[in-house]
Each structure stands twice: as C-alpha cells, then as structure tokens.
Design a protein around this motif. Structure first.
Motif, mmCIF file in Angstrom:
data_model
loop_
_atom_site.group_PDB
_atom_site.id
_atom_site.type_symbol
_atom_site.label_atom_id
_atom_site.label_comp_id
_atom_site.label_asym_id
_atom_site.label_seq_id
_atom_site.Cartn_x
_atom_site.Cartn_y
_atom_site.Cartn_z
ATOM 1 N N UNK A 42 0.990 -1.210 -0.078
ATOM 2 C CA UNK A 42 0.079 -0.076 -0.055
ATOM 3 C C UNK A 42 0.806 1.252 0.039
ATOM 4 N N UNK A 43 2.007 1.292 0.939
ATOM 5 C CA UNK A 43 2.954 2.252 0.969
ATOM 6 C C UNK A 43 3.433 2.758 -0.177
ATOM 7 N N UNK A 44 3.971 1.727 -0.823
ATOM 8 C CA UNK A 44 4.762 1.758 -2.061
ATOM 9 C C UNK A 44 3.860 2.322 -3.222
ATOM 10 N N UNK A 45 2.751 1.776 -3.326
ATOM 11 C CA UNK A 45 1.787 2.380 -4.275
ATOM 12 C C UNK A 45 1.129 3.994 -4.002
ATOM 13 N N UNK A 46 1.146 4.193 -2.622
ATOM 14 C CA UNK A 46 0.955 5.630 -2.276
ATOM 15 C C UNK A 46 2.182 6.364 -2.496
ATOM 16 N N UNK A 47 3.071 6.039 -2.605
ATOM 17 C CA UNK A 47 4.482 6.957 -2.757
ATOM 18 C C UNK A 47 4.408 8.326 -3.356
ATOM 19 N N UNK A 48 3.651 8.344 -4.726
ATOM 20 C CA UNK A 48 3.353 9.596 -5.254
ATOM 21 C C UNK A 48 2.900 10.501 -4.486
ATOM 22 N N UNK A 49 1.526 10.017 -3.853
ATOM 23 C CA UNK A 49 0.953 10.948 -2.908
ATOM 24 C C UNK A 49 1.707 11.397 -1.783
ATOM 25 N N UNK A 50 2.625 10.492 -1.297
ATOM 26 C CA UNK A 50 3.151 10.740 -0.053
ATOM 27 C C UNK A 50 4.066 11.972 -0.480
ATOM 28 N N UNK A 51 4.825 11.694 -1.374
ATOM 29 C CA UNK A 51 5.959 12.455 -1.813
ATOM 30 C C UNK A 51 5.203 14.003 -2.213
ATOM 31 N N UNK A 52 4.218 14.038 -2.583
ATOM 32 C CA UNK A 52 3.308 15.344 -2.856
ATOM 33 C C UNK A 52 2.966 15.895 -1.622
ATOM 34 N N UNK A 53 2.990 15.276 -0.536
ATOM 35 C CA UNK A 53 2.479 15.662 0.874
ATOM 36 C C UNK A 53 0.983 15.648 0.808
ATOM 37 N N UNK A 96 -4.013 7.876 3.322
ATOM 38 C CA UNK A 96 -4.859 6.813 3.992
ATOM 39 C C UNK A 96 -6.369 7.588 4.065
ATOM 40 N N UNK A 97 -6.399 8.650 3.636
ATOM 41 C CA UNK A 97 -7.953 9.322 3.536
ATOM 42 C C UNK A 97 -8.113 9.915 2.050
ATOM 43 N N UNK A 98 -9.613 10.228 2.237
ATOM 44 C CA UNK A 98 -9.993 10.745 1.055
ATOM 45 C C UNK A 98 -9.766 10.287 -0.212
ATOM 46 N N UNK A 99 -9.677 10.973 -1.529
ATOM 47 C CA UNK A 99 -9.810 10.767 -2.674
ATOM 48 C C UNK A 99 -8.560 9.790 -2.902
ATOM 49 N N UNK A 100 -7.564 10.157 -2.318
ATOM 50 C CA UNK A 100 -6.465 9.430 -2.716
ATOM 51 C C UNK A 100 -6.274 7.906 -2.034
ATOM 52 N N UNK A 101 -6.970 7.853 -0.986
ATOM 53 C CA UNK A 101 -7.146 6.304 -0.525
ATOM 54 C C UNK A 101 -8.031 5.746 -1.371
#
Lengths: 857, 252
Positions: free
Chosen positions: B106-117, B121-126
């Motif tokens: 999950x965290x690997x897939x989420x990385x582009x969001x994480x990097x963009x701040x 884990x919430x909202x549209x990104x999740x």
C-alpha cells in the motif's frame, strides 16, 4: 598473498573517504589514549620528584599529628634512638612577610611564605641545598635566613637584605638573608616561597616549643623498617606518623590516582567508540564487496586468505590512525597538563613522552583495530563462492556476531586498561580526585562497572531501537514524508544503526555522567558550607591564633558585627587513623542554629553546652554510619600515654569540612588541652541583619591589618567550584572526542547507506521527489539517529553519573541532582554532530543523477 | 485513439563522455505520441532506446533538441520544475521493479501521494489507491512487503504505483525483462487494458517483439536513430506474428 595485499591496499584507496574517516576515528581514540597515558606518566614522575625533594636523603620522617608538634622530649628520644644516624628536626609554618601587614586596609593580602625552622647542622646532611649565592645556615646563626631563588626573584630580595617575618609569638622579626638556594626548595606545598631560619628562631617567632617533623637517616646495616619498629617501641607519649619516601610518594600519588584513572576510563570509552567505527566500516565494506569476495573464493582464494585481506586493511588503518593519533596526543597531553596544573600541589612539567608510552599507545591502537576487525574478517572468510552469482548486497550483520565482537573488544580494552591502571588507586577506596577540598573518589571496580554498563547498554539498544526511533522522529514530523522514509531506512538494518549510534551513546553517556557528578559535587559543596559555617564571611589566618586574641575582640566590637566564632581544624588519632577534627564554640553554634542534627541525634542545646564544658564530641552522620557510632557512645583518642575519652553528645547531618572528610566537632577546652591545638585557623563572622554591606569594609580592613584574609562564603564556594570545573571540563572535552568519532562513523554509515540505496533514491527522484526532499530525508535520518543515540546516552549517563555520585559520597553525603540544562545541551550537541556529519552524504544523495541511480545495482 | 499530441521530441541528441571520447547515443530523434496512444520502442542493445525514454520522462537532459510533454518544454525546465512535472504527469515502470523494500504494498503504491504531501490514508487518494490495487488484483497483499511477493506481483505493484496518480504519460522500461513468459504476459495485458479501457498514454521500451506487439505503433531504433516505424493499430489480438515478420525484414 603479496598480490592480495596489494588488493587490500587498493581497496582502501578506492574508498578513500571511508578509509580517511576511519583512520581519523582511530587517530582520535589513540590521541586521547596517548594523552591519558602521557599525562599519567608525567604526574607519576612529578610525584616521585616531589617526594624525593621533600625527603632528600632521609630514610624516614616522623611527622607530628598534633598542631603543637612533637615535644623536645620526643625529639630527644628520636635523636637518641638506636639505628638513627642523623636526625633533622624542623618546624614548618606559614606566615606573611612583614610589609604586607602594613598594606592599606582595602588591599588584599599577598601570597604567604612558608617558614622552615631547621637544625643548621643536621638539615644539609639529609637535604640537598644547592646554593645559587651566599652560604647555608650555621649553628652559630640566630637571625639569619636562607631563601629560595623563586622567592628572591619574586620579592626582589638579595643576599644581605633584611627579611621581616610576621610571627605569632614575638611579633615581626627581622632576619638577614645570608644565602639563596637554587629552585623551589624542599617543601612542595610552599610553591617556591620558602624561608629557612634556625629552628630555635622559628620556634621563638611562632611561640611554640615543638617541631612538625624529624627527618632521619639510618645507621649502617639498619633498615627503615627496623627503625620504624625501634621508634614505635620508644615513642609512646604523643601521637605521630611515620613515613618513608615511598609512603609520601604513595600519598601524593593517591591524590591524583583517580584523576588518572578517570582519564584512562575516558580514553577507554573513546577507544571503544573508535572500535565501533572500525567494525561498522569494515562490516559495510565486507557486505558491499561480498560478490567480489565470492569471485575471489570461486577463483580459489582460501578462507584464511580472505580473512587476512580484511585484517590487513584493518592493520593499515590502525597503524596509520595510531601514528597520527600519537602525534595529536602529544599536543592534547600538553593542553591537558597545562589545564589541570593549577589544581594540585604538584607542579607539572612538559608531558612525559617516552618511547614506552608511544609504543604502548601504538600497540593498543592497532590491537583494538584488529580486535574490532576480527568479526568482519571472519564473516568475509565465510562468504561462499556462490555469492559471486548473486545480485545486490547481502543482508544485515547478525545480532550474535555483534555480541561476539562487542564482548571481544570490551575484553581487549579492559585488559589493556588493567595493564596500565595508575598505581596508588586501590580498589574501592582511598584514592580521590581532589579539588578545593571536595573529592570524587572511586577505585578500580568503579570504572570497570561503568565500562561494563556501557557494553550492556549498547547490547540492549537493538531491543528498544524501534520505539525509540519513533520517539526521536516526533520532532521531525513537520517533514512527514522525509521523516517516515528516514525512519524506515534506519530500521532497515538495526545492527548497523545500533553500531553507528553506539559510539554516540557512549560518548554522550560519559559527558552526561561527568557533568552529573560535577554538578552534584559542586552543589553539595555549596549546601555544605551554607549549612555548617555560622556566618556569612570567613576570616582566615595562616597560623593559629588564640580565640581570645585582642584582634578578634576588636573585630567583634565593630558596628554591625553580631558574632565572631573561632574555628580550628586539626588531626586527631581515632581508631588507629587520622581523623579530622574541628574545635568550635558551642555557644556560637547554638545561637546560630544552622547545624542540623539527625533524628535521634541528640538535643542541640544540650550538645553544644556539653561541648563547651569539655569531654564531649559531636560526630557527623557519615562517620557515625561508617563506624557504628551511637549517641552516648564514648570515643577514645590515642593522644599519648593518657588517652582522651569523649562522649558522643550529638550526631549532625553535615559537619565542617576537613581536607578529605567531615570533621568531628570538639569544644575549645579539649582542643587546646589534650588535642594540642594552639589556636583558631579561621573565624566565622555573622552580621546583624541588614548591616553586612555597611559593616564589611571596616571588618575587612581591620582583619587585613592583623594578616587575616577575608572571604565571603560565595567566593569560597566559587573557588571550590572553579577548581572542580577545570578538572571536569577537561574530562568532558576528552569524552566529547568520542562524540566526534561518532560523527565520523555517522558520516561513513550514511555515505555507505546513500550508495547502497542509490537505485531507491533514483526511483524516488523519478516519481517526483525533489533533490531538496532527498537531502532532507538523509539529514533527518541523521537527526533521528542522533537524537535516539543522544537520548540513550543521556539516560545511560544519568545512571553512570548516579553511580559516580554514590561512590564519591566519601564523608560528605553527596546528593544526585542532574544538571538538566547541561544534559539538554549535550543531547543537542549529539544531534548537531549527527546532522553535521550527514551534510556531505545528503549532498551526494541529492545531487545523484537519476539515470545513474536507476542503473545502480 | 484520441486526438492531440501529448508528447513530442524534436531533433534530440545525447552525447556521453566515456573516457577520452564522446559517444553519441541519440542522433537527432524526432517523434510524436498522441494522447491515449501505446507506443513501443524497440532496438538492439546500445541502440539508445532507454536513453530516449529517460529524456522523454525528464529524468535526464538532452545534449540538444527539445522534449515537449503536455505543452511544456521539459528540456528547458529547472530541476525543481522537472521534478514537479514528473510528479504530476508521468509514471515509470522499471525492469527491476524498484520498489522501496521498507514500505509495504500500500505504501509503495501511495508513494507519489506521500511525496506530494497528500495523506494517502484518507479521502480521494485512499480511494484511488484502492482502485488501482483492485485493478492489478493486489488488494489481498496490501500489507505485505515487497520481499514477500513474487516477481510478477512486485511488477504489478510497480505498475500500480505508476498509474495511481493518473499520469498523462506512462513510461515503461523493459517491464517484462525480469519476468517469466506467463508473468510477463500478465503485465503486458495490464498495460494494454489501461491504455484501451482508460486511455492511458504509454511509451514502452523493449527488445521483446511479443511485448511490442501490444502497442499501436512500434518505433525501431538503431545507432541512435529511429530506423523504422511500424503501425500495428489497436486490436484485441496482440499476436506478434506481423511484427516479427516486419522486424525480420529489417534484419533485427
């Protein structure tokens, strides 16, 4: 093997920065070790020299225990004792040169001089007195004086000049200088300001009939031990101490033994920190080169050849680092000695740089390096040939391997420390690090326990690292993504992270521990003076003066003065050892009311009244606990043929401070009677409320006229604190070297980590992480690691500091009160060093080409 | 295929200095990729195809020439601007997956969001992360770390990470090069579906004709130039026969 050795050398060159940082770590460790050894040897030599100067050709010294000195009868008995060839009695007293008494009231008193009344015939037979001018004293001399070259140049005195000495008996007396001896003379405590006059003249000057010591040489075929037996059988009328040159040297050595021991402990900790750096670096190199080693193994290199390769690299790093360390250690040693020179009675010269200490430092440096490299070398030897076909680096160092290694290096350093442990520091007690009367005292067991505690703490780090990293990450949560990635990266290889943080943990633990001990000693010093001295100012006399001296009565009658209380400090023989005692006025202490009696320690009013009446003693709690003394007990003092028995009428929480222990308190009747005190050493002045500032100038001026030195309690505390601070600051500075080594280790680990994670960093860059974010990630990684290490170090330091405080309680009952601000500063320094160490690797990571990083294996 | 050029390269050259000599890897390449198009770049080793992909994705700068992605001249952007462009408009899939080993799926897939701040884990990104995980059929292992997955699964995670930000352009460098035949086929089908069903623009670098056969168009490189262009057209059947025949004609 020759070609393989060239491979080892090339490998060091190929990773030049890493090699340089590692060698620098070794160099720093060895520099501190060398400075410690050299300072220790210099102190040792200075102590031997001072003892030899003091004893001259004497085989034995009979030292008076009581202030009135050894009586004429005793001197006669000793002189005539069988086996005595030459007996040189002498009286030693301090005084001021007469012109100083005529100083203007506001002027401060100059440095005192030591007057040594000598037997003009016997003294030169036992003590060398090389003349730089004039002649020595003769039996016919009465008012002649021989002074030292140091005093002559300091006071601009010449042969033929008069020198007027203030006395207690006959008042100021003029002497004529007939000779000047070279150097500082034979009394180290005089610091060169020594005046030798005929014994009878000195006795007349100070109004006494006794002598403070008799130096003896033995006749042919008589040993010092035989003479000791003879004297013990002969002198039974008054208390005395017998000392050989070696006893005096041992006694002087004991004063510096714990300082030298602490230096060595700090050096061992710094070297241990250096060992972390070596182990981590070689470990990383082995991991990084596992495929290359696999290839070598596949091509037929044996396990022992591979091990040899790693050990050879370690040897090269150790030898280069140790050599540089010895050179740096020479400078460090000079700095350390010049820094502490002012704290003790022994004057220290240039550092002792013997071939032996150079070789020892080199040997220990190389041995520690090799011990630290054994585990990585062993692991390299076990890399299978099949590793040549694997992609990417191998996994982490196993925990068991780290344990093996840590215990091994610990053992090597502990054995080395035992081998060079300073003499004069018997395990458990006796030796003290003295500064201004306060002491930090522990034996050999203490440092070993501290050292072992650090090993255990580092072994526990992996267990608590996970939660601790989360805790340490909290301040960096502002940069959420970078913090998360940085923390994950640290958790990737717990072993490596632990070893990287290990050096920081130990360095900071040492800094915090020393700071805690220093603060506690300093604080107790302050409380202790404030609790026990019945007044806010002290008037000190360099020779005892009568409690009823007209000068004291004059000062007591000055406006604004509420009371002036005489106090004398002297030694009393109790239980076969010297116990420090203080004569006080019970009436004054009762009126002052600040001395605290322990529960069931007696009624203060009754106790003070009994003290003034005589036959009573008040003991400090520390002595009562140590010797199981209870209220109502009778203490027997061996004051001569008739023993003195005093009833314990009170037990107090803290008593007046002596040189190295708390004094028992007796009344003036007993002090001047059986204990032989001749007068008060200082007077505590109490002012009427609100009148101190107005009354003090006149009190000080009057005191100065009578050669009494005035000091308020604050300045006494300041002097004590300053002396302690100098010693502790030096130790702190040396311990901070371990933190610097930790910084080098961190730079090494992060550089390696950045290299290893090249592809990962490339991916992060490719999917949108900016170079600034990458930079921040590496710096935050260092910050988290630094904070985690510093927190563990601070907790460990507090624990060790607590132990040091507990062991150092001596007679003063130290309290544990950590200097939180200093600890916070030490933690900040640890984080700062870590973050600084990360700047270079962070720059490398952030500037890395994305394309190259993605090609990285 | 929808109308409009999303990616254009104009006369790109790239020289590297190796030792004492300059090596020209790309020699004046120009191309256009239409929005929603699936373009494969083929060629032998050393033909410059990976270098071309790196220039197109803003990972490196050309020695001369321009890359224009969605109206922005990538080659003229500062490092900071290029970083933002990559973050917002591109997704990458690599041969060796390049997942972050410390992060779970999950965290690997989420990385582009994480990097963009953006909180993943919430909202549209999740919701979006969940969508792509379902798309690549990896919801079941979202708490697993990369080393607990098979190679095919790891590459699907990498694909999900590349797609999660709905990039304007997906760049894939030999995404099947490290996978067995069957697993590689699954990945290619995923790529094809994302293009066909969701209009994802894809540039795929490969030397595998079977992989290239999924593309609408194949650019064949040699000696730093585009030597041929083969139009295959969008089709359900991704048989490699016609392409292999054409490549054979080109002597590849």
């Amino acid at each position: 093997m020759r070609r393989l050795s060239s491979l080892a050398w090339r490998n060091l060159q190929a990773r030049l920065l890493r090699s340089v940082l590692t060698a620098a770590g070794v160099a720093l460790g060895v520099a501190v070790l060398f400075a410690s050894l050299s300072a220790s040897a210099t102190m040792d030599a200075a102590v031997s020299r001072a003892a030899a100067d003091e004893m001259g050709h004497s085989a034995l010294r009979v030292q008076a225990l009581e202030e009135r000195g050894l009586s004429r009868e005793t001197v006669a008995l000793v002189t005539k004792a069988a086996g005595v060839e030459v007996a040189a009695p002498a009286l030693e007293r301090k005084t001021y040169l007469a012109p100083s008494a005529a100083l203007t009231p506001s002027a401060t008193l100059p440095a005192p001089v030591t007057v040594l009344g000598i037997d003009a015939v016997a003294e030169p037979k036992l003590h060398d007195m090389p003349l730089s001018g004039g002649r020595l004293l003769t039996a016919a001399d009465t008012l002649s004086a021989v002074i030292t070259e140091t005093l002559a140049s300091g006071e601009r005195l010449q042969i033929g000049d008069p020198i007027t000495l203030n006395g207690a008996g006959s008042g100021p007396t003029d002497f004529s200088i007939v000779g000047i001896v070279a150097g500082d003379g034979s009394v180290p405590e005089a610091a060169g300001r020594l005046v030798m006059v005929p014994l009878s003249s000195a006795q007349a000057l100070f109004g006494v009939t006794g002598v403070t010591r008799i130096d003896l040489s033995t006749g042919p075929g008589v040993t010092a031990d035989e003479l000791i037996g003879q004297l013990e059988a002969t002198i039974k009328t008054e208390p005395y101490l017998l000392a050989r040159t070696s006893d005096i040297a041992d006694s002087l050595r004991a004063e510096t033994a714990d300082f030298r021991g602490t230096l060595l402990l700090v050096a061992a900790v710094v070297l241990f920190a250096g060992a972390f750096l070596i182990f981590n670096t070689l470990s990383m190199t082995v991991t990084e080169r596992s495929r290359e080693v696999g290839l070598l193994r596949a091509a037929g290199t044996t396990r022992s050849q591979v091990m040899g390769l790693v050990l050879l690299q370690a040897f090269a790093l150790g030898a280069i680092g140790s050599a540089v360390g010895v050179v740096a250690g020479v400078g460090l040693s000079s700095l350390a000695l010049s820094w502490v020179n002012s704290t003790g009675p022994i004057s220290l010269d240039a550092p002792d740089i013997s071939i032996g200490s150079v070789l020892l430092a080199l040997l220990i440096g190389v041995l520690v390096t090799l011990a630290a490299s054994l585990e990585p070398a062993w692991r390299a030897g076990r890399i299978p040939p099949v590793e040549a076909f694997r992609r990417g680096p191998k996994g982490a160092v196993a925990g068991a391997a780290r344990l093996r290694w840590l215990v091994l290096v610990f053992a090597v350093l502990a054995i080395a420390a035992l081998a060079v442990w300073p003499s004069g520091s018997p395990g458990g007690s006796g030796a003290t690090l003295a500064a201004g009367g306060l002491t930090l005292s522990f034996g050999l067991l203490g440092p070993l326990v501290v050292y072992g505690l650090m090993l255990v703490a580092v072994l526990i780090v992996p267990v608590i690292l996970g939660p601790l990293l989360r805790l340490a990450g909290i301040p960096f949560r502002v940069f959420r993504n970078e913090e998360r990635l940085a923390r994950s990266s640290l958790a990737r290889d717990i072993s490596r992270t632990t070893l990287t943080a290990g050096a920081l943990v130990m360095g900071l633990a040492m800094v915090v521990a020393l700071g805690t001990a220093a603060a506690s000693v300093r604080q107790i010093g302050q409380r202790w003076l404030a609790e026990t001295i019945p007044g806010s100012e002290l008037l000190t006399s360099i020779h005892p003066i009568s409690p009823t001296d007209p000068a004291i009565e004059e000062i007591a009658a000055l406006p604004g003065v509420k009371s002036i209380s005489p106090i004398a400090l002297f030694g009393v023989p109790l239980g076969g050892v010297r116990q420090e005692a203080a004569a006080i006025s019970g009436k004054d202490f009762a009126a002052d009311g600040r001395l605290v009696f322990v529960p069931d320690g007696g009624d203060p009013a009754t106790a003070f009244a009994a003290l003034d009446a005589g036959g009573a003693v008040i003991v400090p709690k520390s002595l009562a606990n140590q010797s199981d003394i209870l209220l109502g007990d009778t203490l027997t003092f061996a004051t001569g043929e008739t023993q003195t028995k005093l009833r314990v009428v009170g037990i107090v929480a803290h008593s007046l401070p002596g040189d190295s222990q708390e004094a028992v308190l007796v009344g003036w009747t007993d002090a001047l009677g059986p204990f032989g005190a001749t007068g008060a050493d200082f007077f505590a002045v109490r002012y009427q409320p609100g009148l101190e500032s107005a009354a003090r100038p006149e009190v000080d001026a009057t005191a100065s006229q009578y050669a009494l030195e005035s000091a308020d309690l604050g300045s006494v505390r300041g002097t004590v604190g300053d002396a302690l601070d100098r010693v502790f600051r030096l130790l702190d500075a040396l311990a901070l070297v371990a933190v610097l080594i930790a910084g080098l280790g961190l730079a090494n680990t992060l550089s390696m980590s950045v290299l290893e994670r090249g592809r990962e960093i490339g991916v992060l860059r490719a999917i949108g992480m900016s170079s600034r974010q990458i930079w921040g990630m590496v710096v935050i990684e260092a910050g988290i690691l630094g904070l985690a290490g510093a927190l563990i170090g601070a907790v460990l330091g507090l624990l060790v500091g607590g132990l040091l405080v507990a062991w150092s309680s001596g007679g003063f009952g130290l309290t544990f009160d950590p200097p939180w601000v200093s600890i916070a500063l030490a933690v900040s320094f640890g984080v700062l060093i870590s973050v600084t160490a990360s700047i270079y690797p962070a720059g490398v990571a952030s500037r890395q080409s994305i394309v190259r990083a993605l090609q990285h294996e | 295929m929808r109308d409009g050029t999303i990616l254009e390269a104009r006369n790109l050259t790239k020289r590297f200095r190796i030792g004492n000599r300059d090596v020209e890897v790309l020699r004046g390449i120009s191309l256009k990729v239409q929005r929603g198009e699936f373009v494969a770049v083929m060629g032998p080793s050393g033909s410059g195809k990976s270098t071309l992909l790196q220039l197109l994705g803003g990972l490196d700068r050309p020695t001369s020439g321009d890359v224009i992605l969605d109206g922005e001249i990538v080659s003229q952007l500062s490092d900071r601007e290029a970083t933002h462009l990559r973050r917002e408009k591109t997704g990458f899939v690599f041969q060796f997956f390049n997942l972050i080993p410390l992060l779970d799926v999950y965290e690997n897939v989420a990385l582009p969001y994480t990097i963009a701040g953006v909180d993943p884990r919430h909202g549209a990104a999740a919701a979006r992360i969940r969508d792509v995980l379902e798309m690549v059929n990896l919801v079941w292992c979202e708490r697993n770390r990369p080393d607990q997955l098979s190679a095919g699964e790891q590459q699907r995670v990498a694909l999900a990470r590349a797609l999660v930000g709905s990039p304007a352009l997906l760049l894939a460098d030999e995404p099947t090069g490290n996978l067995d035949y069957a697993t590689g086929g699954e990945i290619l089908n995923e790529l094809w579906r994302s293009c066909d069903e969701r209009g994802q623009t894809i540039v795929l670098v490969t030397h595998d004709a079977r992989a290239a056969a999924h593309a609408d168009r194949v650019l064949v490189m040699g000696d730093g130039k585009i030597r041929d262009e083969i139009q295959l057209g969008r089709r359900k059947d991704s048989g490699a026969g016609p392409l292999i025949a054409r490549l054979a004609q080109l002597g590849l």
